[in-house]
Design a protein around this motif. Sequence first.
Motif, PDB file in Angstrom:
ATOM      1  N   ALA A 245       0.815  -1.217   0.000  1.00  0.00           N
ATOM      2  CA  ALA A 245       0.000   0.000   0.000  1.00  0.00           C
ATOM      3  C   ALA A 245       0.847   1.265   0.000  1.00  0.00           C
ATOM      4  O   ALA A 245       0.446   2.293  -0.545  1.00  0.00           O
ATOM      5  CB  ALA A 245      -0.938   0.002   1.209  1.00  0.00           C
ATOM      6  N   SER A 246       2.017   1.192   0.632  1.00  0.00           N
ATOM      7  CA  SER A 246       2.896   2.368   0.723  1.00  0.00           C
ATOM      8  C   SER A 246       4.195   2.190  -0.053  1.00  0.00           C
ATOM      9  O   SER A 246       5.148   2.939   0.153  1.00  0.00           O
ATOM     10  CB  SER A 246       3.213   2.683   2.198  1.00  0.00           C
ATOM     11  OG  SER A 246       2.073   3.174   2.853  1.00  0.00           O
TER      12      SER A 246
ATOM     13  N   PHE B 173      -0.510   3.358   6.857  1.00  0.00           N
ATOM     14  CA  PHE B 173      -0.136   4.763   6.615  1.00  0.00           C
ATOM     15  C   PHE B 173      -0.849   5.325   5.388  1.00  0.00           C
ATOM     16  O   PHE B 173      -1.328   6.469   5.397  1.00  0.00           O
ATOM     17  CB  PHE B 173       1.379   4.873   6.437  1.00  0.00           C
ATOM     18  CG  PHE B 173       1.846   6.262   6.088  1.00  0.00           C
ATOM     19  CD1 PHE B 173       1.890   7.262   7.046  1.00  0.00           C
ATOM     20  CD2 PHE B 173       2.218   6.579   4.782  1.00  0.00           C
ATOM     21  CE1 PHE B 173       2.306   8.550   6.718  1.00  0.00           C
ATOM     22  CE2 PHE B 173       2.645   7.858   4.443  1.00  0.00           C
ATOM     23  CZ  PHE B 173       2.678   8.846   5.423  1.00  0.00           C
ATOM     24  N   ALA B 174      -0.928   4.526   4.325  1.00  0.00           N
ATOM     25  CA  ALA B 174      -1.570   4.991   3.096  1.00  0.00           C
ATOM     26  C   ALA B 174      -3.020   5.385   3.342  1.00  0.00           C
ATOM     27  O   ALA B 174      -3.519   6.367   2.785  1.00  0.00           O
ATOM     28  CB  ALA B 174      -1.488   3.913   2.015  1.00  0.00           C
ATOM     29  N   ASN B 175      -3.708   4.617   4.205  1.00  0.00           N
ATOM     30  CA  ASN B 175      -5.103   4.928   4.519  1.00  0.00           C
ATOM     31  C   ASN B 175      -5.230   6.206   5.340  1.00  0.00           C
ATOM     32  O   ASN B 175      -6.117   7.030   5.098  1.00  0.00           O
ATOM     33  CB  ASN B 175      -5.749   3.769   5.285  1.00  0.00           C
ATOM     34  CG  ASN B 175      -5.894   2.523   4.428  1.00  0.00           C
ATOM     35  OD1 ASN B 175      -5.968   2.609   3.204  1.00  0.00           O
ATOM     36  ND2 ASN B 175      -5.937   1.366   5.068  1.00  0.00           N
ATOM     37  N   THR B 176      -4.317   6.357   6.319  1.00  0.00           N
ATOM     38  CA  THR B 176      -4.412   7.534   7.198  1.00  0.00           C
ATOM     39  C   THR B 176      -4.030   8.817   6.473  1.00  0.00           C
ATOM     40  O   THR B 176      -4.421   9.909   6.899  1.00  0.00           O
ATOM     41  CB  THR B 176      -3.510   7.359   8.435  1.00  0.00           C
ATOM     42  OG1 THR B 176      -2.154   7.142   7.995  1.00  0.00           O
ATOM     43  CG2 THR B 176      -3.965   6.191   9.287  1.00  0.00           C
ATOM     44  N   MET B 177      -3.264   8.699   5.391  1.00  0.00           N
ATOM     45  CA  MET B 177      -2.899   9.889   4.618  1.00  0.00           C
ATOM     46  C   MET B 177      -4.133  10.582   4.058  1.00  0.00           C
ATOM     47  O   MET B 177      -4.209  11.816   3.988  1.00  0.00           O
ATOM     48  CB  MET B 177      -1.968   9.526   3.457  1.00  0.00           C
ATOM     49  CG  MET B 177      -0.496   9.497   3.809  1.00  0.00           C
ATOM     50  SD  MET B 177       0.514   9.292   2.316  1.00  0.00           S
ATOM     51  CE  MET B 177       0.283  10.876   1.508  1.00  0.00           C
TER      52      MET B 177
ATOM     53  N   GLY C  74      -5.846  12.830   6.579  1.00  0.00           N
ATOM     54  CA  GLY C  74      -5.035  13.884   7.206  1.00  0.00           C
ATOM     55  C   GLY C  74      -4.405  13.510   8.526  1.00  0.00           C
ATOM     56  O   GLY C  74      -3.913  14.381   9.253  1.00  0.00           O
ATOM     57  N   SER C  75      -4.408  12.224   8.905  1.00  0.00           N
ATOM     58  CA  SER C  75      -3.820  11.808  10.190  1.00  0.00           C
ATOM     59  C   SER C  75      -2.548  10.974  10.007  1.00  0.00           C
ATOM     60  O   SER C  75      -2.095  10.318  10.939  1.00  0.00           O
ATOM     61  CB  SER C  75      -4.850  11.013  11.000  1.00  0.00           C
ATOM     62  OG  SER C  75      -5.232   9.835  10.296  1.00  0.00           O
ATOM     63  N   GLY C  76      -2.007  10.984   8.797  1.00  0.00           N
ATOM     64  CA  GLY C  76      -0.795  10.201   8.531  1.00  0.00           C
ATOM     65  C   GLY C  76       0.411  10.729   9.297  1.00  0.00           C
ATOM     66  O   GLY C  76       0.588  11.940   9.430  1.00  0.00           O
TER      67      GLY C  76
END
Length: 357
Positions: free
Chosen positions: A59-60, A103-107, A110-112
């Motif tokens: 994902a990242s 991390f890719a999802n939280t980006m 806006g919380s990454g």
Amino acid sequence: MKILQGFKNMMKIPQTKIGLVFAIFVPVFFMIVWMTGYNNATERLDQLNVGIVNEDGAASKVIAEQIAKNSPFHVVAVSEYEKAKEQLDKGKYAMLIVIPEKFANTMTDGSGELTFYVNEANSQVAVSMMEKAAAEISANLGAHSGVKADIVKTNELHNFAASMLPMILGFITYIAVMTMNIQFNLVGQIMKKGHSKWQIFWSRQMLLLIVALVVPTIIISLTVAFQDVSASFWKLWLFHVLVTAACISFTQMSFSLFGNAGPLFNVAMVPLQLMTAGNIIPANMLAPFYQHFGAFLPASNGVQGFTKLIYTGESVSVFAVHLVLLLLVTFVITIIRLATQKEKAANPALSAKQLAH
């Protein structure tokens, strides 16, 4: 006229000429070495290794590649965090970047947050560069999504005085020993009137051995009394004995090779050792010609070794091997040089009182 005559007589004395050479040579040599060695150092950021661990998998993957591509450093992908952290503590990496799971999802919301581990057991220039780079990498990734940077300092010393210890133990030892050997060389010149060259030499070695054992005992005792350091007393003591012995043998060799000009050689090694010790900027950021000089100089090995011992307690075997080789090679050179020198006839009847004058 008497003053003029005195001036002429003064200029006839070899030590006067040596003093004048020092006054000119030392600043000129510092200027040449540092201006060429540090030249374009900040353009060699690709010589600094940065590790990256992608815990978010496929994902990242693109994000990890983007960081590596846009970073001015040499970015090395590491599969396991524990392995990467171990290499960071050993000084292989100046910084470790960790992309956490999801991390890719939280980006997208806006919380990454990326975690940057910065190794404090490095030059302050490198540490400053890493902290600045961490902020820039996060800002570039989060231009549209607000990625944050969590900067974690590893091997951090909270007392600034402790950060000076590698220089005191590794570099100031060289200065102290260099100054000592200037005096011991003068003593040897005086003793030539009543002793053989081998008597003087082995008597001096006995004294130098005592110095190499006693001085580290005093200095390391003070070190552990004043500061909390990672390594044990005995590790610090043994390494300081090696550093002191190598500095003694190195500076002693210069007198055997160059005579009264020996101090000039020893002083000439000061800017090289300061530059290659790695505490100002990492040695691999220096001009290529200077990058490997430190391995052949006692204080450079001393500063780098003590940095590891004080900050992390990691093994300093590489630096210890360098110091042992320096000690052996310089000592053998001194012995060979002394053996080839002609000896003046000694006067055994000369009294200690006469020697003192």
